[in-house]
Design a protein around this motif. Structure first.
Motif, PDB file in Angstrom:
ATOM      1  N   ILE A  87       0.831  -1.198   0.000  1.00 20.98           N
ATOM      2  CA  ILE A  87       0.000   0.000   0.000  1.00 20.98           C
ATOM      3  C   ILE A  87       0.866   1.249   0.000  1.00 20.98           C
ATOM      4  CG2 ILE A  87      -1.648   1.351   1.356  1.00 20.98           C
ATOM      5  CD1 ILE A  87      -2.924  -1.242   2.259  1.00 20.98           C
ATOM      6  N   ARG A  88       1.880   1.280   0.844  1.00 17.89           N
ATOM      7  CA  ARG A  88       2.761   2.448   0.920  1.00 17.89           C
ATOM      8  C   ARG A  88       3.583   2.601  -0.355  1.00 17.89           C
ATOM      9  NH1 ARG A  88       2.497   4.677   5.819  1.00 17.89           N
ATOM     10  NH2 ARG A  88       1.974   3.401   7.635  1.00 17.89           N
ATOM     11  N   ALA A  89       3.849   1.487  -1.029  1.00 19.71           N
ATOM     12  CA  ALA A  89       4.612   1.545  -2.273  1.00 19.71           C
ATOM     13  C   ALA A  89       3.779   2.055  -3.438  1.00 19.71           C
ATOM     14  CB  ALA A  89       5.175   0.169  -2.609  1.00 19.71           C
ATOM     15  N   GLY A  90       2.460   2.133  -3.256  1.00 17.07           N
ATOM     16  CA  GLY A  90       1.596   2.682  -4.293  1.00 17.07           C
ATOM     17  C   GLY A  90       1.073   1.680  -5.293  1.00 17.07           C
ATOM     18  N   TYR A  91       1.217   0.367  -5.006  1.00 13.35           N
ATOM     19  CA  TYR A  91       0.734  -0.635  -5.952  1.00 13.35           C
ATOM     20  C   TYR A  91      -0.781  -0.573  -6.136  1.00 13.35           C
ATOM     21  CZ  TYR A  91       5.301  -2.917  -6.002  1.00 13.35           C
ATOM     22  OH  TYR A  91       6.631  -3.191  -6.163  1.00 13.35           O
ATOM     23  N   TRP A  92      -1.505  -0.075  -5.130  1.00  9.61           N
ATOM     24  CA  TRP A  92      -2.963  -0.033  -5.192  1.00  9.61           C
ATOM     25  C   TRP A  92      -3.491   1.338  -5.609  1.00  9.61           C
ATOM     26  CZ3 TRP A  92      -5.616  -4.539  -4.573  1.00  9.61           C
ATOM     27  CH2 TRP A  92      -4.927  -5.609  -3.978  1.00  9.61           C
ATOM     28  N   ASN A  93      -2.625   2.301  -5.828  1.00  7.92           N
ATOM     29  CA  ASN A  93      -3.065   3.659  -6.177  1.00  7.92           C
ATOM     30  C   ASN A  93      -3.782   3.677  -7.523  1.00  7.92           C
ATOM     31  OD1 ASN A  93      -1.858   4.457  -3.835  1.00  7.92           O
ATOM     32  ND2 ASN A  93      -0.154   5.537  -4.798  1.00  7.92           N
ATOM     33  N   ALA A  94      -4.947   4.328  -7.553  1.00  3.90           N
ATOM     34  CA  ALA A  94      -5.736   4.512  -8.782  1.00  3.90           C
ATOM     35  C   ALA A  94      -6.125   3.189  -9.433  1.00  3.90           C
ATOM     36  CB  ALA A  94      -4.986   5.388  -9.781  1.00  3.90           C
ATOM     37  N   ALA A  95      -6.164   2.119  -8.657  1.00  4.98           N
ATOM     38  CA  ALA A  95      -6.547   0.824  -9.222  1.00  4.98           C
ATOM     39  C   ALA A  95      -8.046   0.813  -9.530  1.00  4.98           C
ATOM     40  CB  ALA A  95      -6.219  -0.304  -8.249  1.00  4.98           C
ATOM     41  N   PRO A  96      -8.464   0.405 -10.729  1.00  2.00           N
ATOM     42  CA  PRO A  96      -9.895   0.318 -11.044  1.00  2.00           C
ATOM     43  C   PRO A  96     -10.572  -0.795 -10.255  1.00  2.00           C
ATOM     44  CG  PRO A  96      -8.582  -0.545 -12.852  1.00  2.00           C
ATOM     45  CD  PRO A  96      -7.618   0.046 -11.881  1.00  2.00           C
ATOM     46  N   ASN A 179      16.706   5.470   8.526  1.00  2.00           N
ATOM     47  CA  ASN A 179      15.694   4.679   9.226  1.00  2.00           C
ATOM     48  C   ASN A 179      14.297   5.251   9.067  1.00  2.00           C
ATOM     49  OD1 ASN A 179      17.662   2.896  10.186  1.00  2.00           O
ATOM     50  ND2 ASN A 179      18.045   4.134  12.024  1.00  2.00           N
ATOM     51  N   THR A 180      14.208   6.510   8.712  1.00  2.00           N
ATOM     52  CA  THR A 180      12.895   7.128   8.558  1.00  2.00           C
ATOM     53  C   THR A 180      12.204   6.719   7.261  1.00  2.00           C
ATOM     54  OG1 THR A 180      13.789   9.082   7.427  1.00  2.00           O
ATOM     55  CG2 THR A 180      13.705   9.138   9.832  1.00  2.00           C
ATOM     56  N   ALA A 211       9.057   4.451  -8.329  1.00  2.13           N
ATOM     57  CA  ALA A 211       9.479   5.838  -8.527  1.00  2.13           C
ATOM     58  C   ALA A 211       8.997   6.702  -7.368  1.00  2.13           C
ATOM     59  CB  ALA A 211       8.943   6.377  -9.850  1.00  2.13           C
ATOM     60  N   PHE A 212       9.823   7.635  -6.943  1.00  3.53           N
ATOM     61  CA  PHE A 212       9.499   8.521  -5.837  1.00  3.53           C
ATOM     62  C   PHE A 212       9.810   9.963  -6.242  1.00  3.53           C
ATOM     63  CE2 PHE A 212      10.728   4.421  -4.166  1.00  3.53           C
ATOM     64  CZ  PHE A 212       9.719   4.127  -3.267  1.00  3.53           C
ATOM     65  N   ILE A 228       9.797   5.230   1.541  1.00  2.00           N
ATOM     66  CA  ILE A 228      10.294   4.086   0.777  1.00  2.00           C
ATOM     67  C   ILE A 228       9.970   2.824   1.570  1.00  2.00           C
ATOM     68  CG2 ILE A 228      12.347   3.009  -0.213  1.00  2.00           C
ATOM     69  CD1 ILE A 228      13.566   5.820  -0.382  1.00  2.00           C
ATOM     70  N   PRO A 229       9.175   1.907   1.024  1.00  2.00           N
ATOM     71  CA  PRO A 229       8.653   0.791   1.826  1.00  2.00           C
ATOM     72  C   PRO A 229       9.674  -0.280   2.172  1.00  2.00           C
ATOM     73  CG  PRO A 229       7.956   0.556  -0.444  1.00  2.00           C
ATOM     74  CD  PRO A 229       8.634   1.882  -0.349  1.00  2.00           C
TER      75      PRO A 229
END
Length: 279
Positions: A87-96, A179-180, A211-212, A228-229
């Motif tokens: 989720i934090r990596a963005g794999y689910w972002n804007a997923a239909p 570490n952050t 990408a970040f 960064i996950p």
């Protein structure tokens, strides 16, 4: 007006119903997932819908005007398919997605289609997540056309900007990661401070490239806007220079002032509303 299959409508008209809510999602990497709030796995149109996510959508209300019909969905981070890192990596972002109901006792009765659209903001808590489900009417809230602005409206390297990014793209390896999870360092970078600010850094992980957006750059350290996950120490990356969309940067760094999409000399509203006065 919604239409239901005749068999399912007859079931809904009965004294009792055995409905289950299902959701089909196509993740950013093209993988298709199925989830249901039923307590057993359901096989619908060749796709397994699993109950392990334990999701619970809010009430759905449709309007006759062009107001957006957003829905929120709450679920548990208990599924191997839904992890905090993904989720934090963005794999689910804007997923239909597609949200519908079925009679779990008789799946041949068809589907009651409730909502379709794309996932928006996803908030991660200790053991749960909350996702905003945007409806198809969300597209009508987007602005059409452009406003004048002192800063460039084009994105660096796009068809309007026309800057060749090859001389401004650099590949290397990350030395250390904080570490952050918001900063990575490559001590070999010799570019000036802010050279990569507002640019991008793409890190190659075992699962693919992520990408970040770069918030700031100084002394070989990239500070990114999203966490960064994974531990990025020793991983390869590709960094692209950034642009603050100012006239001076467009002229001095990229020699591209002819393609700048901005009006830095245009007077603002404060001048337009001033009353006549003596000079």
């Amino acid at each position: 007006m919604k239409t239901f299959p005749i068999a399912l409508q007859a079931h809904l008209d009965g004294s009792g119903t055995t409905l289950a809510t299902c959701m089909r999602i196509v993740r950013r990497d093209g993988t298709v997932y199925g989830f249901t709030n039923h307590d057993r796995r359901l096989l619908i149109d060749g796709l397994d819908y699993y109950p392990e996510a334990s999701f619970n959508p809010t009430d759905i209300a449709s309007r006759s005007n062009l107001d957006t019909d957003n829905v929120e969905l709450e679920g548990l981070l208990s599924s191997a398919n839904i992890t905090e890192d993904d989720i934090r990596a963005g794999y689910w972002n804007a997923a239909p997605y597609r949200l519908f109901q079925v009679n779990w006792k008789d799946l041949t009765q068809g589907q009651k289609k409730d909502r379709a659209g794309r996932l928006a903001q996803i908030i991660v808590n200790r053991s749960t997540f909350v996702a905003e489900l945007l409806g198809v009417m969300e597209a009508y809230t987007s602005s059409v056309g452009e406003f004048t602005s002192p800063d460039c409206r084009a994105n660096l390297g796009d068809e309007r900007c026309k800057v060749d990014l090859t001389p401004f793209t650099f590949a290397s390896t990350i030395d250390t990661a904080s570490n952050t999870r918001y900063a990575v360092t490559d001590a070999a970078r010799g570019e000036a401070d802010d050279f990569f600010t507002n640019g991008t850094i793409t890190i190659t992980f075992a699962g693919g490239d992520l990408a970040f957006d770069v918030k700031s750059f100084s002394g070989g350290t990239f500070v990114v806007k999203q966490p960064i996950p994974f531990d990025a120490t020793g991983l390869p990356y590709v960094a692209v220079a950034g642009c603050d969309k100012k006239r001076e940067t467009c002229r001095d760094r990229f020699s591209n002032i002819a393609n700048m999409r901005a009006e830095p000399w245009l007077r603002g509203q404060d001048v337009a509303v001033q009353v006549a006065r003596h000079q």
